[in-house]
Scaffold this active site. Structure first.
Site, short mmCIF file in Angstrom:
data_model
loop_
_atom_site.label_atom_id
_atom_site.label_comp_id
_atom_site.label_asym_id
_atom_site.label_seq_id
_atom_site.Cartn_x
_atom_site.Cartn_y
_atom_site.Cartn_z
N GLY A 40 0.84 -1.19 0.00
CA GLY A 40 0.00 0.00 0.00
C GLY A 40 0.87 1.23 0.00
N SER A 41 0.25 2.38 0.11
CA SER A 41 0.99 3.64 0.00
C SER A 41 2.03 3.78 1.10
CB SER A 41 0.01 4.81 0.05
OG SER A 41 -0.79 4.75 1.23
N GLU A 43 3.83 1.63 2.44
CA GLU A 43 4.95 0.68 2.31
C GLU A 43 5.85 0.97 1.11
OE1 GLU A 43 2.15 -0.23 4.77
OE2 GLU A 43 1.58 -0.63 2.70
N GLU A 62 -4.22 -9.91 1.97
CA GLU A 62 -3.19 -10.10 2.99
C GLU A 62 -3.24 -11.46 3.67
OE1 GLU A 62 -3.54 -5.63 2.52
OE2 GLU A 62 -4.94 -7.32 2.60
N HIS A 85 -0.04 -3.88 4.91
CA HIS A 85 -0.43 -2.48 4.74
C HIS A 85 -1.17 -1.97 5.97
CE1 HIS A 85 -1.63 1.26 3.12
NE2 HIS A 85 -2.85 0.92 2.77
N HIS A 292 -11.32 -30.25 21.70
CA HIS A 292 -12.27 -29.47 20.90
C HIS A 292 -13.65 -29.43 21.53
CE1 HIS A 292 -14.01 -28.57 16.61
NE2 HIS A 292 -14.05 -27.53 17.41
N GLY A 410 -7.53 -24.36 13.27
CA GLY A 410 -8.94 -24.61 13.03
C GLY A 410 -9.59 -23.59 12.13
#
Length: 553
Positions: A40-41, A43, A62, A85, A292, A410
């Site tokens: 993005g801008s 980075e 991402e 970003h 679980h 999971g």
């Protein structure tokens, strides 16, 4: 020479005296020259005049970026570098960041931040409390106080990510830091492999020597520590039965070994039932235990001794009784083998033989059996098909070697891009990505990455028309799941629209031909398999019940 994945002694190029130059020089010395990102801008300045020795791997969301890096790091054995970003990108990545944390994957994650002078005014795209957002699923997070501290922060992030237990770290970097003056930082050689305490290991060996029937429960940490050979030698010495820990994300032990007993379900009562014949239980590279569903009663059979060994102090702290030892298993298992007596091999508890699936109907059991027969030897398998895991356990055994990866958290959306990361880390070696139709849709845009980077991945989509695992789990509560059907998806069209050829098969008589074509030549390729549970595998629902509740078939 290497030390925990760090390339030692390789001369680094000099990229200048800015923060960017110091960081690029550091990354090259660390071997972090493959960057997974979606820029993005905030980075862009990081990548000004990106040196030719770096490779930027673009993901179209991402979460895809983080999962590709996760697979790459697991397959390469070192850390991977991720660039996200600001807050929005980190937010998109959180599901697979959680998975990387649970997988114990070393990732160095950087994220952009607005310019320091703008931060008091809450500017557009700034990350408020940037270091808090990725917690608690990173081991360490920092936004350096000064631009000049950025290179050292990344160096520290790498060392923390590689320390046991391995995991992600996070550095937030303001956009205007990259052009500031900075000096290169030294690469510190840090050994992070912990040897076992000799007294604790001797105590464990004495407990094992007094036992009549030892059962070993092996988990992800065996594979992550590179300790499969050590486990095999210990098993042969003790003649002990081996179970795979609940929700293990790697294959720690060859499933065709005569002492392999099967997979423990994530249920307290069922685990105690499976291990009832043992008077000493040795848990290696896994918690005691992952559950679980809610349970009650003892954690292990009454009177059984419990020993847990792994590199995670938090897992050791949660051992409910017995003894916990914190150590790298590649060091601990050979040392333990030297201390325990040689025993004659006893017959392992009967695992039972799954009935051969009928060829008259295309079920997921038939698909697993034919994959076992036709897969190339040693092909890595990345799985995210929850409702098919029982048939996979029955009919598609994972053998010796680093063959299997799955999601430890999971969550969904990890398997497809992780398979691409594994393929990028092992050029020339094909990868099989086994996905459910519901799982595939969480990261379907990752197929573009496979095409764009010519990743040799063979995608198999098990299409049962929805979230079958949810339907199966609903049976536990005596209810019919809502929102579990997904009609009308065309995975071949989705693949071909992104540059990957595909085929769909629904007739069992076409399956072998389609699988043979899938594995021929080079990938990426996709095969959609329309499976049915109507009149097919009579244990399709039972597998899910056993996985989640632990009832015996």
């Amino acid at each position: 020479m290497s030390l925990d994945g760090l390339q030692i002694g390789r001369p680094a190029e000099t990229f200048g005296t800015t923060v960017r130059g110091a960081v690029m020089e550091l990354l090259q010395q660390l071997g972090l020259t493959t960057i997974f990102g979606n820029p993005g801008s905030t980075e862009l300045p990081m990548f000004r005049d990106l040196p030719d020795c770096f490779r930027y791997v673009l993901g179209l969301q991402e979460s895809v970026v983080v999962a590709m890096a996760d697979g790459f790091a697991q397959a390469s054995g070192g850390a991977a570098l991720v660039n996200l970003h600001s807050s929005a990108g980190v937010g998109h990545a959180m599901g697979n960041l959680f998975t990387a944390f649970r997988n114990g994957t070393p990732l160095v994650i950087t994220a952009g931040q607005q310019a320091r002078s703008m931060l008091p005014y809450a500017p557009f795209l700034h990350a408020e409390r940037a270091t808090e957002l990725p917690r608690p699923f990173v081991k360490w997070a920092v936004e350096p106080a000064r631009a000049q501290d950025v290179p050292q922060a990344i160096a520290q992030a790498y060392q923390v990510a590689m320390q046991a237990p391995r995991g992600p770290t996070f550095v937030s970097i303001p956009i205007d830091d990259w052009e500031q003056p900075a000096r290169p930082v030294a690469v510190t050689r840090v050994s992070t492999r912990a040897a076992p305490d000799p007294a604790a290991l001797a105590e464990a060996a004495a407990t094992i020597a007094k036992a009549s029937r030892v059962a070993i429960v092996a988990g992800t940490g065996v594979a992550a520590n590179g300790a499969r050979d050590g486990l095999l030698a210990l098993v042969e010495r003790l003649g002990a039965a081996v179970w795979i820990a609940p929700m293990a994300a790697r294959n720690p032990f060859p499933e065709d070994h005569p002492l392999f007993c099967g997979f423990l379900p994530a249920s307290r009562e069922a685990i105690v039932q499976r291990l009832a014949d043992a008077d000493c239980i040795l848990v290696l590279g896994a918690p005691v235990f992952t559950y679980h569903v809610e349970g009650s009663g003892p954690f292990v059979p009454p009177g059984a001794a419990l020993i847990q060994i792994g590199d995670d102090p938090a897992q050791a702290a949660r051992v409910p009784q017995g003894q916990g030892i914190v150590a790298d298993l590649a060091l601990a298992l050979p040392a333990l083998a030297d201390l325990v007596p040689v025993r004659s091999r006893e017959a392992a508890p009967s695992r039972g033989q799954a009935a051969a699936p009928t060829a008259s109907m295309l079920t997921d059991a038939l698909l697993m059996a034919r994959l076992a027969a036709l897969r190339p030897a040693g092909i890595a398998i990345i799985e995210e098909a929850p409702s098919t895991r029982g048939p996979m356990h029955d009919h598609l055994p994972m053998l010796a070697g680093d063959e299997f990866h799955t999601c430890a958290s999971g969550g969904l959306g990890h398997g497809l891009p992780a398979a691409i990361g594994v393929a990028l880390a092992r050029p020339g070696e094909p990868v099989l990505c086994l996905l459910g139709d519901g799982s595939a849709m969480y990261a379907i845009q990752g197929i573009w990455c496979a095409a764009h980077y010519a990743a040799d991945v063979r995608f198999v989509i098990v299409n049962n028309g929805g979230y079958a695992a949810l339907d199966q789990f609903g049976a536990l509560f005596g209810l019919k799941a809502v929102g579990s059907k997904m009609p009308g998806l065309d995975f071949v069209a989705l693949a071909e629209a992104q540059g990957v050829p595909g085929e769909c098969v629904s007739d069992p008589s076409d399956l072998d031909r389609a699988l043979t074509a899938l594995f021929a030549g080079a990938g990426p390729r996709l095969l959609e398999v329309i499976v049915t549970r109507e009149g097919g595998d009579p244990h399709a629902d039972d597998h899910a019940l056993e996985e989640h509740r632990g009832e015996a078939l």
